[in-house]
Design a protein around this motif. Structure first.
Motif, PDB file in Angstrom:
ATOM      1  N   THR A 205      -2.810 -18.136  89.912  1.00 53.59           N
ATOM      2  CA  THR A 205      -1.775 -17.488  90.616  1.00 53.59           C
ATOM      3  C   THR A 205      -2.103 -18.722  91.602  1.00 53.59           C
ATOM      4  O   THR A 205      -0.863 -19.573  92.010  1.00 53.59           O
ATOM      5  N   ALA A 206      -2.970 -19.271  92.341  1.00 51.42           N
ATOM      6  CA  ALA A 206      -3.086 -20.261  93.242  1.00 51.42           C
ATOM      7  C   ALA A 206      -2.830 -21.568  92.522  1.00 51.42           C
ATOM      8  O   ALA A 206      -2.078 -22.298  93.091  1.00 51.42           O
ATOM      9  N   ALA A 207      -3.238 -21.704  91.323  1.00 51.04           N
ATOM     10  CA  ALA A 207      -2.891 -23.057  90.551  1.00 51.04           C
ATOM     11  C   ALA A 207      -1.325 -23.263  90.429  1.00 51.04           C
ATOM     12  O   ALA A 207      -0.906 -24.442  90.179  1.00 51.04           O
ATOM     13  N   SER A 208      -0.701 -22.073  90.345  1.00 49.23           N
ATOM     14  CA  SER A 208       0.811 -22.514  90.130  1.00 49.23           C
ATOM     15  C   SER A 208       1.646 -22.819  91.179  1.00 49.23           C
ATOM     16  O   SER A 208       2.597 -23.096  90.992  1.00 49.23           O
ATOM     17  N   TYR A 209       1.005 -22.946  92.417  1.00 48.16           N
ATOM     18  CA  TYR A 209       1.492 -23.674  93.479  1.00 48.16           C
ATOM     19  C   TYR A 209       1.541 -25.069  93.547  1.00 48.16           C
ATOM     20  O   TYR A 209       2.083 -25.685  94.086  1.00 48.16           O
ATOM     21  N   ARG A 220     -15.646 -32.833  81.319  1.00 44.29           N
ATOM     22  CA  ARG A 220     -14.834 -33.810  80.991  1.00 44.29           C
ATOM     23  C   ARG A 220     -13.461 -33.140  81.049  1.00 44.29           C
ATOM     24  O   ARG A 220     -13.195 -31.944  80.944  1.00 44.29           O
ATOM     25  N   ILE A 221     -12.410 -34.194  81.396  1.00 40.85           N
ATOM     26  CA  ILE A 221     -11.199 -33.542  81.171  1.00 40.85           C
ATOM     27  C   ILE A 221     -10.567 -33.091  80.036  1.00 40.85           C
ATOM     28  O   ILE A 221     -10.545 -34.074  79.086  1.00 40.85           O
ATOM     29  N   GLN A 222     -10.013 -32.084  79.537  1.00 41.09           N
ATOM     30  CA  GLN A 222      -9.582 -31.411  78.535  1.00 41.09           C
ATOM     31  C   GLN A 222      -8.131 -31.582  78.390  1.00 41.09           C
ATOM     32  O   GLN A 222      -7.773 -31.961  77.227  1.00 41.09           O
ATOM     33  N   SER A 223      -7.394 -31.453  79.323  1.00 39.69           N
ATOM     34  CA  SER A 223      -5.941 -31.376  79.300  1.00 39.69           C
ATOM     35  C   SER A 223      -5.486 -31.460  80.726  1.00 39.69           C
ATOM     36  O   SER A 223      -6.108 -31.233  81.489  1.00 39.69           O
ATOM     37  N   GLU A 224      -4.155 -31.428  80.681  1.00 37.06           N
ATOM     38  CA  GLU A 224      -3.420 -31.182  81.830  1.00 37.06           C
ATOM     39  C   GLU A 224      -2.074 -30.601  81.667  1.00 37.06           C
ATOM     40  O   GLU A 224      -1.493 -30.418  80.750  1.00 37.06           O
ATOM     41  N   THR A 229       2.923 -22.605  85.668  1.00 37.17           N
ATOM     42  CA  THR A 229       2.991 -21.252  86.203  1.00 37.17           C
ATOM     43  C   THR A 229       1.973 -20.522  86.009  1.00 37.17           C
ATOM     44  O   THR A 229       0.910 -20.814  85.362  1.00 37.17           O
ATOM     45  N   ALA A 230       1.711 -19.245  86.636  1.00 33.89           N
ATOM     46  CA  ALA A 230       0.419 -18.463  86.539  1.00 33.89           C
ATOM     47  C   ALA A 230       0.306 -18.207  85.041  1.00 33.89           C
ATOM     48  O   ALA A 230      -0.949 -18.171  84.425  1.00 33.89           O
ATOM     49  N   GLU A 231       1.293 -17.993  84.379  1.00 29.04           N
ATOM     50  CA  GLU A 231       1.056 -17.674  82.882  1.00 29.04           C
ATOM     51  C   GLU A 231       0.751 -18.861  81.986  1.00 29.04           C
ATOM     52  O   GLU A 231      -0.155 -18.595  80.888  1.00 29.04           O
ATOM     53  N   THR A 232       1.289 -19.980  82.446  1.00 24.71           N
ATOM     54  CA  THR A 232       0.908 -21.028  81.217  1.00 24.71           C
ATOM     55  C   THR A 232      -0.555 -21.574  81.656  1.00 24.71           C
ATOM     56  O   THR A 232      -1.303 -21.928  80.889  1.00 24.71           O
ATOM     57  N   LEU A 234      -3.026 -19.526  82.538  1.00 30.20           N
ATOM     58  CA  LEU A 234      -3.855 -18.599  82.112  1.00 30.20           C
ATOM     59  C   LEU A 234      -3.937 -18.601  80.589  1.00 30.20           C
ATOM     60  O   LEU A 234      -5.018 -18.843  80.164  1.00 30.20           O
ATOM     61  N   ASP A 235      -2.738 -19.151  79.936  1.00 27.37           N
ATOM     62  CA  ASP A 235      -2.858 -19.395  78.517  1.00 27.37           C
ATOM     63  C   ASP A 235      -3.771 -20.768  78.251  1.00 27.37           C
ATOM     64  O   ASP A 235      -4.522 -20.548  77.213  1.00 27.37           O
ATOM     65  N   ALA A 236      -3.621 -21.851  79.126  1.00 28.71           N
ATOM     66  CA  ALA A 236      -4.623 -22.853  78.991  1.00 28.71           C
ATOM     67  C   ALA A 236      -6.085 -22.659  79.280  1.00 28.71           C
ATOM     68  O   ALA A 236      -6.738 -23.037  78.321  1.00 28.71           O
ATOM     69  N   MET A 237      -6.362 -21.706  79.937  1.00 35.15           N
ATOM     70  CA  MET A 237      -7.887 -21.344  80.334  1.00 35.15           C
ATOM     71  C   MET A 237      -8.385 -20.367  79.133  1.00 35.15           C
ATOM     72  O   MET A 237      -9.499 -20.679  78.915  1.00 35.15           O
ATOM     73  N   LYS A 238      -7.465 -19.688  78.560  1.00 35.63           N
ATOM     74  CA  LYS A 238      -7.987 -18.862  77.429  1.00 35.63           C
ATOM     75  C   LYS A 238      -8.441 -19.929  76.279  1.00 35.63           C
ATOM     76  O   LYS A 238      -9.281 -19.383  75.476  1.00 35.63           O
ATOM     77  N   GLN A 239      -7.738 -21.047  76.066  1.00 32.50           N
ATOM     78  CA  GLN A 239      -8.095 -22.133  75.025  1.00 32.50           C
ATOM     79  C   GLN A 239      -9.409 -22.605  75.579  1.00 32.50           C
ATOM     80  O   GLN A 239     -10.280 -23.002  74.478  1.00 32.50           O
ATOM     81  N   LEU A 240      -9.656 -22.885  76.744  1.00 32.25           N
ATOM     82  CA  LEU A 240     -11.248 -23.432  77.311  1.00 32.25           C
ATOM     83  C   LEU A 240     -12.110 -22.352  77.360  1.00 32.25           C
ATOM     84  O   LEU A 240     -13.352 -22.738  76.922  1.00 32.25           O
TER      85      LEU A 240
END
Length: 246
Positions: A205-209, A220-224, A229-232, A234-240
């Motif tokens: 939620t904080a990142a969504s701001y 290492r940087i994996q993606s950007e 949004t909070a949902e997108t 969270l989805d990206a974090m699930k991949q990592l």
């Protein structure tokens, strides 16, 4: 092409040696644009706080370079680095780092006092009103709640209008309403006043701001992700981090 607010070029941070060597950062290359709000996320131990500390000149990388504007922090003597951090960088961390003998207002204006600069009265008032501290300015940190102390720390980081603000879990000790107030103010300072902010957070939620999220894993940087949004997030974090999915 304008110079980025902050750049990391070939950044490494290594601890230990031989078989016990750990690369907290490994060949990180990243740019953080002026007038942009960038969040850095990743699993525990991914190197996100290490990256923030190296970008802010609080820790020295093992190899590579960090630029604030066109100044290479890795080449500055300690005295000049200290002056640059004071004059051109703002900080908000989980540890409030307030001076216990000063009032809230004195803590807010401390960076300007150290630089022998007067605060802009209108901007100071805007910061105080937005953070919601009008009736607490004469109180010492011991007389404030944790959330109020963190809001003082946010106001202190922004009052001098630094070139870039580095924030490490800035809402980690705030309730959800206070968190939203602080994050809204950070977002507004970027959108309306051109402030540049780099924030480490574990909270989608904080990142969504933010305007953009960088995801780290294993140094290492994996993606950007742009316009998160909070949902997108969270989805990206699930991949990592499979633990997030659980």
């Amino acid at each position: 092409m304008s110079v980025a607010a902050v750049r990391a070029v070939g950044l490494w941070k290594t601890y230990g040696g031989g078989q016990t060597q750990v690369d907290a950062l490994a060949e990180v290359n990243a740019e953080f644009g002026k007038g942009r709000f960038t969040a850095i996320m990743g699993p525990s131990g991914s190197g996100k706080s290490t990256l923030l500390h190296c970008l802010a000149g609080l820790d020295k990388p093992t190899a590579g370079h960090v630029y604030v504007g066109d100044v290479d922090l890795t080449r500055l003597p300690e005295k000049q680095l200290t002056q640059l951090r004071r004059d051109r960088i703002g900080f908000v961390f989980q540890a409030f780092n307030l001076v216990p003998t000063l009032t809230a207002l004195e803590n807010i204006t401390l960076p300007l006092d150290l630089a022998s600069r007067k605060p802009d009265p209108a901007w100071l008032e805007t910061v105080i009103e937005t953070i919601g501290l009008q009736d607490r300015l004469g109180h010492k940190p011991s007389e404030l709640s944790g959330g109020q102390q963190q809001r003082v720390a946010c106001a202190r980081a922004l009052v001098s209008r630094p070139e870039v603000v580095f924030a490490d879990e800035p809402t980690g000790n705030l309730d959800s309403r206070s968190s939203a107030d602080v994050l809204s103010f950070l977002h507004t300072s970027v959108r309306d006043f051109g402030q540049s902010i780099v924030m480490v957070t574990h909270d989608p939620t904080a990142a969504s701001y933010a305007d953009r999220v960088l995801f780290l894993a294993d140094g290492r940087i994996q993606s950007e992700l742009l316009d998160p949004t909070a949902e997108t997030v969270l989805d990206a974090m699930k991949q990592l981090d499979p633990a997030v999915a659980g």
